[in-house]
Motif scaffolding. Sequence first.
Motif, short mmCIF file in Angstrom:
data_model
loop_
_atom_site.label_atom_id
_atom_site.label_comp_id
_atom_site.label_asym_id
_atom_site.label_seq_id
_atom_site.Cartn_x
_atom_site.Cartn_y
_atom_site.Cartn_z
N LYS A 386 0.82 -1.21 0.00
CA LYS A 386 0.00 0.00 0.00
C LYS A 386 0.86 1.27 0.00
CE LYS A 386 -4.12 -1.64 -0.28
NZ LYS A 386 -4.94 -1.34 -1.47
N TRP A 387 2.17 1.10 0.10
CA TRP A 387 3.07 2.26 0.10
C TRP A 387 3.64 2.45 -1.30
CZ3 TRP A 387 4.02 5.16 4.61
CH2 TRP A 387 3.40 4.66 5.77
N SER A 388 2.75 2.38 -2.29
CA SER A 388 3.18 2.42 -3.69
C SER A 388 3.07 3.81 -4.30
CB SER A 388 2.35 1.44 -4.51
OG SER A 388 0.98 1.82 -4.49
N PHE A 389 2.76 4.81 -3.48
CA PHE A 389 2.64 6.20 -3.93
C PHE A 389 1.46 6.40 -4.87
CE2 PHE A 389 6.96 5.58 -2.56
CZ PHE A 389 7.21 6.70 -1.78
N GLY A 390 0.49 5.48 -4.83
CA GLY A 390 -0.72 5.65 -5.60
C GLY A 390 -1.95 5.79 -4.72
N ASP A 391 -1.93 5.11 -3.56
CA ASP A 391 -3.06 5.14 -2.64
C ASP A 391 -2.89 6.23 -1.59
OD1 ASP A 391 -4.80 2.68 -3.26
OD2 ASP A 391 -2.77 1.86 -3.25
N VAL A 392 -4.00 6.69 -1.06
CA VAL A 392 -3.97 7.59 0.10
C VAL A 392 -3.64 6.75 1.33
CG1 VAL A 392 -5.33 9.17 1.53
CG2 VAL A 392 -5.67 9.12 -0.95
N TYR A 404 -12.41 12.63 0.31
CA TYR A 404 -11.07 13.01 -0.15
C TYR A 404 -10.80 12.39 -1.52
CZ TYR A 404 -6.08 14.13 0.21
OH TYR A 404 -4.82 14.64 0.00
N TYR A 405 -11.11 11.09 -1.68
CA TYR A 405 -10.92 10.44 -2.98
C TYR A 405 -11.78 11.11 -4.05
CZ TYR A 405 -7.95 6.40 -1.89
OH TYR A 405 -6.88 5.58 -1.57
N TRP A 406 -12.98 11.53 -3.67
CA TRP A 406 -13.84 12.23 -4.61
C TRP A 406 -13.22 13.55 -5.05
CZ3 TRP A 406 -17.16 12.00 -8.22
CH2 TRP A 406 -17.96 13.09 -8.57
N GLU A 407 -12.62 14.28 -4.13
CA GLU A 407 -11.96 15.53 -4.48
C GLU A 407 -10.76 15.29 -5.38
OE1 GLU A 407 -12.87 18.60 -3.95
OE2 GLU A 407 -14.64 18.08 -2.77
N VAL A 408 -10.06 14.18 -5.14
CA VAL A 408 -8.93 13.83 -6.02
C VAL A 408 -9.43 13.57 -7.44
CG1 VAL A 408 -7.07 12.18 -6.46
CG2 VAL A 408 -7.54 12.92 -4.12
N LEU A 409 -10.55 12.87 -7.56
CA LEU A 409 -11.13 12.62 -8.88
C LEU A 409 -11.53 13.92 -9.56
CD1 LEU A 409 -13.43 9.50 -8.42
CD2 LEU A 409 -11.39 9.67 -9.83
N LYS A 410 -12.16 14.80 -8.81
CA LYS A 410 -12.58 16.09 -9.36
C LYS A 410 -11.38 16.91 -9.81
CE LYS A 410 -15.48 18.52 -6.97
NZ LYS A 410 -16.10 19.12 -5.77
N LEU A 411 -10.25 16.70 -9.16
CA LEU A 411 -9.02 17.39 -9.55
C LEU A 411 -8.37 16.73 -10.76
CD1 LEU A 411 -6.66 19.42 -8.88
CD2 LEU A 411 -5.73 17.59 -7.44
#
Length: 462
Positions: A386-392, A404-411
């Motif tokens: 999970k420390w792959s620099f892709g997941d929160v 937060y994931y939703w805001e990342v998608l919107k960005l």
Amino acid sequence: MKVFLVRPNLNKEITTVRNFMFGEPLGIECVSTIFKEQGHEVVILDFMAESKRNFKKYIEKYDPDIIGFTSQCSDITNIKILAEEVKQINKKIVVLAGGVQAIITPEAYFDKNIDYVFKATTRENIKQLLNQIQNNTNEEIMGVFSRKLKYQSTISACSNEYVKADRESTDKYRNQYKYAGYQPVAIIQTSYGCRNYCSFCLRVRLEGSKVTELPIEDVVDEIESLNESNVMICDSDFLINEKRLIEFLDLLEKRNIKKTYICYGSVNSILEKEYLFDRLSNNGLKAVIVGMESFDEAQLKQWNKKATVGENHKAKQVLNNSKIACWGTFILHPDFSKKDFKQLRKSLKILKPEFISFTPLVPHPLTPLYEEYKDRLIYSKEDYEKWSFGDVVVYPSKMSLKRYYWEVLKLGVPANLNWHSIKYGLRTFPPKNNIRMVFGFNQILKAYIKNILFGVKNSTHK
């Protein structure tokens, strides 16, 4: 001896950009060189490139004495599965594990089916390993953890030795290696270390803050020998040394070498050498990956970045003035509010990098940020994949994790599918490469949507 060097297939549960940034396994190509120098037969198996792998068939066909696996953080489970498969076929085969994850946390591979874990690889410790295998002895080896010694007493204080990559060993895969829209692409590293000690950076903790550069003539010799016309220079900052850059350009021009280059470069290195970029562009530099990280001055200072927001903008303009693309990278802070995400979207519209990539802040255990965020971690440090620099990996402080994931998608969607980036892609890359990049981006979106709809599994907190 017969040696297999293996890059395992990728864990499908890992959030990754593998679909459009998938380079050659440079590490095991270098290890292949060492084994061949010492008179051994080597076969590289890249299961990230093989659509249908049959590991058992390869073992039965070649009957190897040694099998070595390379590792990123997302490879651990697959390596252990493959190691178990090896021992089930033939217990006498010696199994090695190395690569980035073995350098960071070698204990991740302390497993009954893995005989040696390489924290560092050198000509000398490979030689000692081979002597040990041939003579059935159990002495300590510098930089190597041995299962027979219960992983406790092996000396580990050494670093990787530079070795020229054995690119012939990956001949059958080379047309698949890609970086964004460039394919096929070769990867070359010309220096080690980083002068910028950013608080979030893992690379400086692995390679050190002292920059060690390979002779530039050797670098150009290797570039000239490459079959690929596209070259990714993976130094932490290829643009750091002005004198060396000039020597590089002199040699390219003298030999009339015509290739396309992508490299990493810091904002400071760009601004210090503005006058060189027309010449770099004329000699094939097409894109620079720039760690801009944030649009907040206080945050840049906190992370020990040596550039300001204004300097980020100036560096982007320097590149564009010379018709070089700016691929900006940014870190998403776990303390972002909705207002912060909105400000980031607004700032990106002004900056307009040709490509944009976002990484959630990952306070890796090797960095000073770990202590600051360890009480807010979604996963334990032993959840290596999970420390792959892709997941929160850090719980947000100002909204729910799903939000937060939703805001990342919107960005992410408008940032990467804006007309400026689309025009750049259409102008720069073949249609099929653009389609592949869109598909790869959609894979990441699907992973984030899954986290929004179903939540995050296997976290350390309920």
